[in-house]
Design a protein around this motif. Structure first.
Motif, PDB file in Angstrom:
ATOM      1  N   TYR A  60       2.789  -6.860   5.005  1.00 25.32           N
ATOM      2  CA  TYR A  60       4.162  -7.060   4.542  1.00 25.32           C
ATOM      3  C   TYR A  60       5.102  -6.952   5.731  1.00 25.32           C
ATOM      4  O   TYR A  60       4.650  -6.706   6.857  1.00 25.32           O
ATOM      5  CB  TYR A  60       4.518  -6.064   3.429  1.00 25.32           C
ATOM      6  CG  TYR A  60       4.739  -4.658   3.887  1.00 25.32           C
ATOM      7  CD1 TYR A  60       3.672  -3.805   4.110  1.00 25.32           C
ATOM      8  CD2 TYR A  60       6.030  -4.181   4.113  1.00 25.32           C
ATOM      9  CE1 TYR A  60       3.873  -2.510   4.544  1.00 25.32           C
ATOM     10  CE2 TYR A  60       6.233  -2.878   4.551  1.00 25.32           C
ATOM     11  CZ  TYR A  60       5.159  -2.055   4.757  1.00 25.32           C
ATOM     12  OH  TYR A  60       5.362  -0.776   5.196  1.00 25.32           O
ATOM     13  N   ASN A  65       6.459 -12.234   6.475  1.00 24.58           N
ATOM     14  CA  ASN A  65       7.561 -12.890   5.762  1.00 24.58           C
ATOM     15  C   ASN A  65       8.075 -14.138   6.492  1.00 24.58           C
ATOM     16  O   ASN A  65       9.061 -14.740   6.080  1.00 24.58           O
ATOM     17  CB  ASN A  65       8.700 -11.890   5.486  1.00 24.58           C
ATOM     18  CG  ASN A  65       9.369 -11.363   6.760  1.00 24.58           C
ATOM     19  OD1 ASN A  65       9.218 -11.928   7.837  1.00 24.58           O
ATOM     20  ND2 ASN A  65      10.119 -10.291   6.610  1.00 24.58           N
ATOM     21  N   THR A 141       8.448  -9.300   0.444  1.00 25.51           N
ATOM     22  CA  THR A 141       7.960 -10.089   1.591  1.00 25.51           C
ATOM     23  C   THR A 141       7.615 -11.509   1.148  1.00 25.51           C
ATOM     24  O   THR A 141       7.958 -12.493   1.810  1.00 25.51           O
ATOM     25  CB  THR A 141       6.711  -9.407   2.207  1.00 25.51           C
ATOM     26  OG1 THR A 141       7.116  -8.167   2.784  1.00 25.51           O
ATOM     27  CG2 THR A 141       6.053 -10.269   3.259  1.00 25.51           C
ATOM     28  N   ARG A 145       9.284 -15.093   2.311  1.00 26.32           N
ATOM     29  CA  ARG A 145       8.430 -16.166   2.840  1.00 26.32           C
ATOM     30  C   ARG A 145       8.625 -17.446   2.024  1.00 26.32           C
ATOM     31  O   ARG A 145       8.696 -18.543   2.563  1.00 26.32           O
ATOM     32  CB  ARG A 145       6.968 -15.702   2.809  1.00 26.32           C
ATOM     33  CG  ARG A 145       6.004 -16.693   3.449  1.00 26.32           C
ATOM     34  CD  ARG A 145       4.577 -16.153   3.480  1.00 26.32           C
ATOM     35  NE  ARG A 145       4.065 -15.843   2.157  1.00 26.32           N
ATOM     36  CZ  ARG A 145       3.603 -14.662   1.778  1.00 26.32           C
ATOM     37  NH1 ARG A 145       3.553 -13.664   2.640  1.00 26.32           N
ATOM     38  NH2 ARG A 145       3.164 -14.471   0.549  1.00 26.32           N
ATOM     39  N   TYR A 181      15.410  -6.665   7.356  1.00 27.90           N
ATOM     40  CA  TYR A 181      15.311  -7.125   5.970  1.00 27.90           C
ATOM     41  C   TYR A 181      16.710  -7.433   5.412  1.00 27.90           C
ATOM     42  O   TYR A 181      16.929  -8.474   4.790  1.00 27.90           O
ATOM     43  CB  TYR A 181      14.614  -6.024   5.176  1.00 27.90           C
ATOM     44  CG  TYR A 181      14.464  -6.251   3.692  1.00 27.90           C
ATOM     45  CD1 TYR A 181      13.829  -7.377   3.199  1.00 27.90           C
ATOM     46  CD2 TYR A 181      14.949  -5.296   2.788  1.00 27.90           C
ATOM     47  CE1 TYR A 181      13.683  -7.565   1.828  1.00 27.90           C
ATOM     48  CE2 TYR A 181      14.788  -5.472   1.426  1.00 27.90           C
ATOM     49  CZ  TYR A 181      14.161  -6.609   0.948  1.00 27.90           C
ATOM     50  OH  TYR A 181      14.021  -6.781  -0.399  1.00 27.90           O
TER      51      TYR A 181
END
Ligand code: GTP
Ligand code: MG
Length: 335
Positions: A60, A65, A141, A145, A181
């Protein structure tokens, strides 16, 4: 402080598309690196399967990602469906197993906020963190992606933004600035709101993927192969988008009243989330809603000092994008 909102992009903006593309390409990890990651993953899977045959390993974070930089560490989640495991015991056991397989610098951090085992593989040189049952991170994740597969401009923009944030030291959550993130979510949200949109809102579409994790229903449209023309009526290029992104966060975002939400593809009010005041350590000075854990504000780490640093950096970047003669070098000048 003077606040300006530039309505239109500079008219020579397209001169900077090629240099930004060159920066983007220089940040894509080489295929050999990905191969080394797969090699280490296979070795770990082998070791784990011997001790816990029902456990599964997932990558992850940035190694999975599609927003990873070269030479990143890898993040691994060991998922095991067993109600009475003790995470600390399991991490200590795992550390023993890894050490006896010649992995190096093995360390179990059982008291961390997210307890992990750290290790370094002397063969590939890759460092790795393994956590247990952090399945929500595996699912978010996948969401990132899947968004990246819809329009390549997301990956281009997010690489530039991450590179800027790392160069300017505003990608340090322990110092009150934002996680990678959070930056990727800001980029997704920005592209959802372009007109015409460059990205759809996958969680508002008919779900084709649905899992339940820690009592949270995570569902969205994940058949993204069918969306690869989605953004094609918007012809904006990377330099325009970098300009627009920084202009938005410097001058247009309403920090006092609003929340950016990838889940709804819109801007929400702080009132409806009850994020109008400080609760404990959560100050909600910049609000970015987690797409699945909707009570979670990724801006919670930002305090009254770091919000100023962050906003000054957004303004600096917007100013550079608006008038600097060499924005591509200036933007990433080390802090
Ligand atoms: P770099 O290591 O900086 O290249 O990026 P990264 O993508 O690995 O980002 P980061 O270290 O910020 O986070 C790693 C992963 O942990 C993310 O991809 C998420 O899946 C997860 N994650 C990070 N922060 C949070 C958080 O606050 N909440 C949740 N739910 N997940 C998070
Ligand atoms: Mg990471």
């Amino acid at each position: 402080r003077e606040r300006k909102m530039y309505m239109a992009c500079r008219n020579d903006i397209h001169r900077y598309d090629a240099p930004f593309m060159a920066v983007y390409k220089s940040l894509i990890p080489a295929e050999e690196e990905l191969e080394k990651q797969r090699q280490l993953m296979a070795q770990l899977e082998n070791l784990v399967a011997k001790e816990w045959p029902h456990a599964k390993l997932y990558l992850y974070g940035s190694c999975a990602n599609s927003f990873g930089f070269p030479k990143s560490d890898i993040d691994v989640c060991l998922a095991i469906e067993d109600d009475d495991i003790n995470k600390s015991d399991m991490l200590l056991k795992l550390a023993d197993i890894l050490e006896s397989d010649n992995l190096q610098n093995v360390q179990a951090l059982t008291r961390a906020r997210v307890p992990i085992v750290k290790l370094m593989d002397p063969v590939t040189g890759i460092s790795c963190d393994i956590c247990i049952n952090n399945v929500l991170a595996v699912v978010n994740t996948k969401l990132l992606r899947d968004y990246a597969r819809i329009d390549v401009r997301l990956r281009q923009l997010a690489f530039i933004v991450k590179h800027w944030a790392k160069s300017r030291k505003v990608n340090e959550t322990y110092q009150g600035t934002l996680s990678s993130y959070a930056y990727v979510l800001m980029c997704i949200h920005f592209l959802q709101l372009r007109r015409p949109p460059i990205l759809p809102c996958l969680q508002e579409m008919k779900p084709t993927y649905s899992v339940r994790v820690d009592n949270i229903r995570c569902s969205y449209f994940d058949d993204v192969g069918r969306l690869d023309n989605f953004g094609s009526s918007n012809r904006e290029t990377i330099a325009e988008l970098v300009w627009g992104f920084f202009n938005y966060w410097a001058y247009a975002h309403d920090y006092a009243n609003t929340v950016v939400s990838v889940r709804t593809g819109s801007i929400l009010g702080k009132r409806e989330k009850d994020w109008t005041r400080r609760v404990g350590n959560d100050r909600h000075l910049i609000c970015i809603e987690d797409p699945f854990e909707t009570s979670h504000d990724l801006g919670r780490v930002v305090d009254k000092f770091s919000i100023r640093v962050l906003r000054e950096e957004f303004e600096r970047a917007a100013e550079i994008m608006h008038q600097d003669r060499n924005p591509c070098a200036k933007l990433f000048e080390p802090y």
